[in-house]
Motif scaffolding. Structure first.
Motif, PDB file in Angstrom:
ATOM      1  N   THR A   1       0.850  -1.194   0.000  1.00  0.00           N
ATOM      2  CA  THR A   1       0.000   0.000   0.000  1.00  0.00           C
ATOM      3  C   THR A   1       0.883   1.240   0.000  1.00  0.00           C
ATOM      4  O   THR A   1       2.087   1.169  -0.170  1.00  0.00           O
ATOM      5  CB  THR A   1      -0.938   0.021   1.222  1.00  0.00           C
ATOM      6  N   THR A   2       0.285   2.355   0.234  1.00  0.00           N
ATOM      7  CA  THR A   2       1.012   3.621   0.186  1.00  0.00           C
ATOM      8  C   THR A   2       1.894   3.862   1.408  1.00  0.00           C
ATOM      9  O   THR A   2       2.414   4.954   1.580  1.00  0.00           O
ATOM     10  CB  THR A   2       0.021   4.789   0.060  1.00  0.00           C
ATOM     11  N   THR A   3       2.075   2.854   2.246  1.00  0.00           N
ATOM     12  CA  THR A   3       2.898   3.037   3.439  1.00  0.00           C
ATOM     13  C   THR A   3       4.368   3.207   3.100  1.00  0.00           C
ATOM     14  O   THR A   3       5.127   3.754   3.885  1.00  0.00           O
ATOM     15  CB  THR A   3       2.753   1.841   4.395  1.00  0.00           C
ATOM     16  N   LYS A   4       4.802   2.678   1.952  1.00  0.00           N
ATOM     17  CA  LYS A   4       6.206   2.738   1.529  1.00  0.00           C
ATOM     18  C   LYS A   4       7.127   2.117   2.577  1.00  0.00           C
ATOM     19  O   LYS A   4       8.197   2.620   2.866  1.00  0.00           O
ATOM     20  CB  LYS A   4       6.622   4.165   1.213  1.00  0.00           C
ATOM     21  N   ILE A   5       6.672   0.997   3.136  1.00  0.00           N
ATOM     22  CA  ILE A   5       7.464   0.252   4.109  1.00  0.00           C
ATOM     23  C   ILE A   5       8.379  -0.691   3.345  1.00  0.00           C
ATOM     24  O   ILE A   5       7.935  -1.469   2.503  1.00  0.00           O
ATOM     25  CB  ILE A   5       6.549  -0.548   5.071  1.00  0.00           C
ATOM     26  N   ASN A   6       9.657  -0.638   3.637  1.00  0.00           N
ATOM     27  CA  ASN A   6      10.645  -1.453   2.952  1.00  0.00           C
ATOM     28  C   ASN A   6      10.631  -2.861   3.537  1.00  0.00           C
ATOM     29  O   ASN A   6      10.873  -3.049   4.732  1.00  0.00           O
ATOM     30  CB  ASN A   6      12.029  -0.817   3.100  1.00  0.00           C
ATOM     31  N   SER A   7      10.355  -3.861   2.710  1.00  0.00           N
ATOM     32  CA  SER A   7      10.258  -5.239   3.203  1.00  0.00           C
ATOM     33  C   SER A   7      11.607  -5.801   3.642  1.00  0.00           C
ATOM     34  O   SER A   7      11.651  -6.737   4.436  1.00  0.00           O
ATOM     35  CB  SER A   7       9.630  -6.142   2.141  1.00  0.00           C
ATOM     36  N   SER A   8      12.703  -5.253   3.155  1.00  0.00           N
ATOM     37  CA  SER A   8      14.012  -5.722   3.602  1.00  0.00           C
ATOM     38  C   SER A   8      14.424  -5.061   4.918  1.00  0.00           C
ATOM     39  O   SER A   8      15.310  -5.560   5.610  1.00  0.00           O
ATOM     40  CB  SER A   8      15.069  -5.452   2.538  1.00  0.00           C
ATOM     41  N   GLU A   9      13.764  -3.975   5.268  1.00  0.00           N
ATOM     42  CA  GLU A   9      14.092  -3.269   6.500  1.00  0.00           C
ATOM     43  C   GLU A   9      13.196  -3.699   7.668  1.00  0.00           C
ATOM     44  O   GLU A   9      13.638  -3.762   8.809  1.00  0.00           O
ATOM     45  CB  GLU A   9      13.963  -1.764   6.267  1.00  0.00           C
ATOM     46  N   TYR A  10      11.929  -3.989   7.384  1.00  0.00           N
ATOM     47  CA  TYR A  10      10.962  -4.353   8.421  1.00  0.00           C
ATOM     48  C   TYR A  10      10.511  -5.799   8.217  1.00  0.00           C
ATOM     49  O   TYR A  10      10.148  -6.197   7.110  1.00  0.00           O
ATOM     50  CB  TYR A  10       9.738  -3.430   8.378  1.00  0.00           C
ATOM     51  N   ASN A  11      10.492  -6.565   9.303  1.00  0.00           N
ATOM     52  CA  ASN A  11      10.038  -7.940   9.287  1.00  0.00           C
ATOM     53  C   ASN A  11       8.669  -7.984   9.949  1.00  0.00           C
ATOM     54  O   ASN A  11       8.559  -7.850  11.171  1.00  0.00           O
ATOM     55  CB  ASN A  11      11.026  -8.851  10.005  1.00  0.00           C
ATOM     56  N   ILE A  12       7.615  -8.155   9.160  1.00  0.00           N
ATOM     57  CA  ILE A  12       6.252  -8.148   9.668  1.00  0.00           C
ATOM     58  C   ILE A  12       5.709  -9.553   9.682  1.00  0.00           C
ATOM     59  O   ILE A  12       5.766 -10.255   8.672  1.00  0.00           O
ATOM     60  CB  ILE A  12       5.364  -7.228   8.816  1.00  0.00           C
ATOM     61  N   THR A  13       5.170  -9.988  10.819  1.00  0.00           N
ATOM     62  CA  THR A  13       4.546 -11.306  10.948  1.00  0.00           C
ATOM     63  C   THR A  13       3.165 -11.131  11.556  1.00  0.00           C
ATOM     64  O   THR A  13       2.882 -10.155  12.226  1.00  0.00           O
ATOM     65  CB  THR A  13       5.385 -12.246  11.837  1.00  0.00           C
ATOM     66  N   VAL A  14       2.324 -12.136  11.288  1.00  0.00           N
ATOM     67  CA  VAL A  14       0.991 -12.170  11.871  1.00  0.00           C
ATOM     68  C   VAL A  14       0.956 -13.314  12.863  1.00  0.00           C
ATOM     69  O   VAL A  14       1.313 -14.439  12.525  1.00  0.00           O
ATOM     70  CB  VAL A  14      -0.097 -12.348  10.782  1.00  0.00           C
ATOM     71  N   ASP A  15       0.544 -13.024  14.087  1.00  0.00           N
ATOM     72  CA  ASP A  15       0.478 -14.041  15.135  1.00  0.00           C
ATOM     73  C   ASP A  15      -0.790 -14.858  14.949  1.00  0.00           C
ATOM     74  O   ASP A  15      -1.851 -14.284  14.712  1.00  0.00           O
ATOM     75  CB  ASP A  15       0.470 -13.364  16.505  1.00  0.00           C
ATOM     76  N   PRO A  16      -0.785 -16.131  15.059  1.00  0.00           N
ATOM     77  CA  PRO A  16       0.252 -17.072  15.471  1.00  0.00           C
ATOM     78  C   PRO A  16       1.078 -17.538  14.301  1.00  0.00           C
ATOM     79  O   PRO A  16       0.688 -17.623  13.203  1.00  0.00           O
ATOM     80  CB  PRO A  16      -0.546 -18.210  16.057  1.00  0.00           C
TER      81      PRO A  16
END
Length: 121
Positions: A106-121
């Motif tokens: 989306t327009t967040t411009k979050i870098n996937s190599s910089e931020y590690n996002i996971t969904v619990d569990p």
């Protein structure tokens, strides 16, 4: 004549107070918020939107129950982010992947190599 002068003085005084307040607020925010804090806010908003889209059967992705966004947590460096959704047993791999890709794309411009996002569990 005095009424107009008082009104003009009040307007100028109000304008000065408004400008000084805006300067103080800007300085406070720029000194206390970092890039990571702003990115966490963007991720939070995008995750909420993704859960809403899943609940509305967006793009064929849906669960059998209404999912509730529970918030997020992060590590000390604010680079490892975990998103909490309940009920956990209805969060499939497809839903997890959709939420994560929605945040990155989306327009967040979050870098996937910089931020590690996971969904619990």
């Amino acid at each position: 004549m005095k009424r107009a002068q008082i009104s003009l003085e009040f307007a100028i005084l109000f304008l000065v107070i408004l400008v000084v307040s805006i300067i103080y607020i800007y300085n406070f925010l720029s000194n206390n918020l970092t890039k990571e804090d702003i990115n966490l806010d963007k991720i939070d908003i995008a995750a909420k939107s993704a859960v809403i889209l899943v609940n509305s059967n967006y793009n064929g992705i849906h669960s059998n129950v209404t999912l509730v966004y529970g918030g997020l947590s992060w590590s000390g460096n604010k680079k490892n982010i975990t998103i909490y959704i309940s009920p956990r047993s209805y969060v499939t791999v497809q839903i997890k992947n959709f939420i994560i890709s929605y945040i990155y794309n989306t327009t967040t411009k979050i870098n996937s190599s910089e931020y590690n996002i996971t969904v619990d569990p």
